[in-house]
Design an enzyme around this catalytic site. Structure first.
Site, PDB file in Angstrom:
ATOM      1  N   LYS A  35       0.835  -1.199   0.000  1.00  0.00           N
ATOM      2  CA  LYS A  35       0.000   0.000   0.000  1.00  0.00           C
ATOM      3  C   LYS A  35       0.874   1.254   0.000  1.00  0.00           C
ATOM      4  CE  LYS A  35      -3.741   0.117   2.550  1.00  0.00           C
ATOM      5  NZ  LYS A  35      -4.665   0.278   3.731  1.00  0.00           N
ATOM      6  N   THR A 121     -12.203   4.254  16.341  1.00  0.00           N
ATOM      7  CA  THR A 121     -13.360   4.112  17.222  1.00  0.00           C
ATOM      8  C   THR A 121     -13.109   2.957  18.179  1.00  0.00           C
ATOM      9  OG1 THR A 121     -14.822   4.954  15.492  1.00  0.00           O
ATOM     10  CG2 THR A 121     -15.851   3.744  17.298  1.00  0.00           C
ATOM     11  N   GLU A 149     -13.379  10.524  15.308  1.00  0.00           N
ATOM     12  CA  GLU A 149     -13.610  11.101  13.987  1.00  0.00           C
ATOM     13  C   GLU A 149     -15.080  10.928  13.610  1.00  0.00           C
ATOM     14  OE1 GLU A 149     -14.466   9.249  11.245  1.00  0.00           O
ATOM     15  OE2 GLU A 149     -14.292   7.266  12.184  1.00  0.00           O
ATOM     16  N   LEU A 248     -33.193  11.184   7.651  1.00  0.00           N
ATOM     17  CA  LEU A 248     -34.605  10.807   7.577  1.00  0.00           C
ATOM     18  C   LEU A 248     -34.980  10.399   6.160  1.00  0.00           C
ATOM     19  CD1 LEU A 248     -36.394  13.441   9.862  1.00  0.00           C
ATOM     20  CD2 LEU A 248     -35.864  11.048  10.381  1.00  0.00           C
ATOM     21  N   ALA A 250     -35.836   7.500   3.870  1.00  0.00           N
ATOM     22  CA  ALA A 250     -36.223   6.085   3.928  1.00  0.00           C
ATOM     23  C   ALA A 250     -35.545   5.305   2.820  1.00  0.00           C
ATOM     24  CB  ALA A 250     -37.740   5.955   3.812  1.00  0.00           C
ATOM     25  N   GLY A 251     -35.275   4.037   3.073  1.00  0.00           N
ATOM     26  CA  GLY A 251     -34.621   3.201   2.071  1.00  0.00           C
ATOM     27  C   GLY A 251     -34.497   1.775   2.563  1.00  0.00           C
ATOM     28  N   CYS A 258     -19.078   1.869   9.749  1.00  0.00           N
ATOM     29  CA  CYS A 258     -19.283   2.512  11.060  1.00  0.00           C
ATOM     30  C   CYS A 258     -20.568   2.096  11.752  1.00  0.00           C
ATOM     31  CB  CYS A 258     -19.245   4.030  10.900  1.00  0.00           C
ATOM     32  SG  CYS A 258     -17.607   4.675  10.490  1.00  0.00           S
ATOM     33  N   ARG A 325     -18.483  -2.768   2.710  1.00  0.00           N
ATOM     34  CA  ARG A 325     -18.655  -3.386   4.014  1.00  0.00           C
ATOM     35  C   ARG A 325     -20.087  -3.213   4.515  1.00  0.00           C
ATOM     36  NH1 ARG A 325     -13.513  -0.763   6.969  1.00  0.00           N
ATOM     37  NH2 ARG A 325     -14.080   0.907   5.513  1.00  0.00           N
TER      38      ARG A 325
END
Length: 449
Positions: A35, A121, A149, A248, A250-251, A258, A325
């Site tokens: 990397k 986190t 973060e 808010l 919708a889906g 995260c 992910r």
């Protein structure tokens, strides 16, 4: 200020680049030498708008470098930022192995006072563990700081350079002032608190946003049954300043690196202190079930799915990123294949990442453009709201399909767009949009006056 960021994943790379952009001397350190070589060749391992240009600019200015050599990166730094992964363990808890290893390596390489700042986190109490690890391995003075973060993939650069707030958790006034000074070019909304509160703020923030998403999706499901439009409901709610319009939409639920990880981790944190977080457990349950509403709509419109050809638009968990992910597409495509459907899929940038982690990649026909993904399909499912999907002509899409069923899992299309084509169109919580072949609207009993 001379800064070293350990880890060149999403958080470490974007943060390091942005701090070089505001004039700091930044070293990005990673053990993955492949990397590092790619970054030094000008290649960017993640898809994030504007990142490649900022890397090139700041490398040329001499204030950004990438290395795999630990000792000089630690010795030269005034502040060291931990940005390594904390992937979930099978029980949902965060895996702290990489954090603890990095703390050990920092301690053994220190040559004087350092600020060790955690951006990863981590569960409440982790920075105390970092302090204990480092203290046992070095005679040099140091301070530990928690700086959670809040960047969003797809808008990570803007979120880093123009944050809503900066949270600094530390018991050292000296470290708090130095880290505050580092962040002042970004914002004056800086909050200093204790370490454990800073750690908790990150989890609490993500859990609350996830709760808003699951809540509006539950409202959308009710809207489909009573004949209301969730977009108008959400708009009306959002005008209330106590609620606000964000999150808010919708889906088919949230995904990514995260929200799923952090909600499950917070449930485990609560469990570890003998508290059952019932609300957050329901949020997770609702989110997992929401993605499978796509399957319900397909079954109701097509009957048995075996032998049917289903097109899928969108593999990333959200637009403007190649991150897959916890993407809803993983579960939905897996369920389609399990029921014997043929799947052909398209995503602008995330196909390679999706194929790398999807166990049945050879069973999917991967297409290079959205029209080809829709060709000869019995139904088409839109799972990621990439802008290019919204700009497509629906009559053109319909013309290449075998049957005319479109499941819009992100409420991308307006009624005007839908009415241009003779589609059996199903969105989320909008039973009156377009030329629908509606699901049955359940009668509602009204009581009282």
């Amino acid at each position: 200020m001379k800064l070293t960021f350990i880890g060149t994943g999403y958080v470490g790379l974007v943060s390091g680049v942005c701090f070089s952009e505001i004039g700091n001397d930044v070293t990005c350190l990673d053990k993955d030498l492949g990397k590092i070589e790619r970054l030094n060749r000008g290649e960017v391992p993640i898809s994030e708008p504007g990142l490649q240009e900022l890397i090139a600019k700041n490398r040329e200015l001499g204030r950004l470098r990438f290395t795999g050599e630990l000792l000089p990166a630690i010795e030269s730094a005034e502040a060291i930022f931990l940005c390594v992964g904390t992937p979930p363990l099978p029980n949902g808890e965060a895996n702290l192995a990489f954090i603890e290893q990095a703390a050990q390596e920092i301690a053994l390489a220190m040559n004087g006072y350092k600020i060790i700042a955690t951006k990863s986190t981590v569960p409440v109490g982790t920075n105390d563990r970092i302090r204990d690890i480092v203290a046992k391995l070095t005679p040099h003075p140091f301070d530990v700081v928690s700086i959670p973060e809040f960047l969003r993939e797809g808008s990570a650069i803007a979120d880093t350079l123009h944050p809503d707030r900066i949270i600094i958790g530390t018991d050292s006034a000296e470290a708090a002032e130095k880290i505050a000074e580092l962040h002042r070019p970004l914002t004056d909304r800086i909050m200093v608190t204790d370490v454990r509160s800073a750690e908790m703020i990150k989890y609490a923030s993500n859990a609350f946003l996830a709760t808003k998403i699951s809540f509006i999706n539950e409202i959308a499901n009710i809207c489909e049954k009573v004949g209301a439009d969730v977009t108008d409901v959400a708009k009306g709610m959002g005008h209330d300043r106590r609620i606000g319009p964000s999150f808010l939409q919708a889906g088919i639920g949230y995904g990514g690196s995260c929200f799923p990880k952090d909600t499950n981790a917070l449930i485990q944190i609560a469990g570890n202190v003998d508290y059952e977080f019932k609300l957050l457990k329901s949020v997770v349950e609702v989110n997992q079930g929401q993605r499978f509403n796509v399957m319900t709509k397909l079954r109701r419109s097509l009957g048995e799915l075996g032998g049917k050809r289903i097109g899928v638009w969108g593999l990333a968990f959200k637009p403007d990123t190649d991150d897959v992910r916890e993407s809803p597409a993983l579960d939905i495509i897996g369920a389609l294949l399990a029921e014997g459907a043929e799947v052909q899929a398209y995503d602008p940038v995330a196909t390679a990442n999706f194929k790398a982690i999807f166990g049945q990649a050879d069973e999917v026909a991967w297409r290079d453009d959205p029209i080809e993904a829709a060709r000869d399909c019995d139904a088409l499912c839109l799972l990621t709201d990439w802008p290019e999907f919204k700009s497509l002509s629906l009559p053109e899409v319909q013309a290449v399909m075998r049957q005319n069923i479109l499941i819009d899992g992100r409420n991308v299309y307006t009624s005007e767009q839908v009415n241009e084509a003779d589609l059996r169109y199903y969105s989320v919580g909008r039973p009156h949009v377009g030329s629908l072949s509606q699901f049955e609207v359940e009668p509602v009993a009204f009581y009282g006056r």
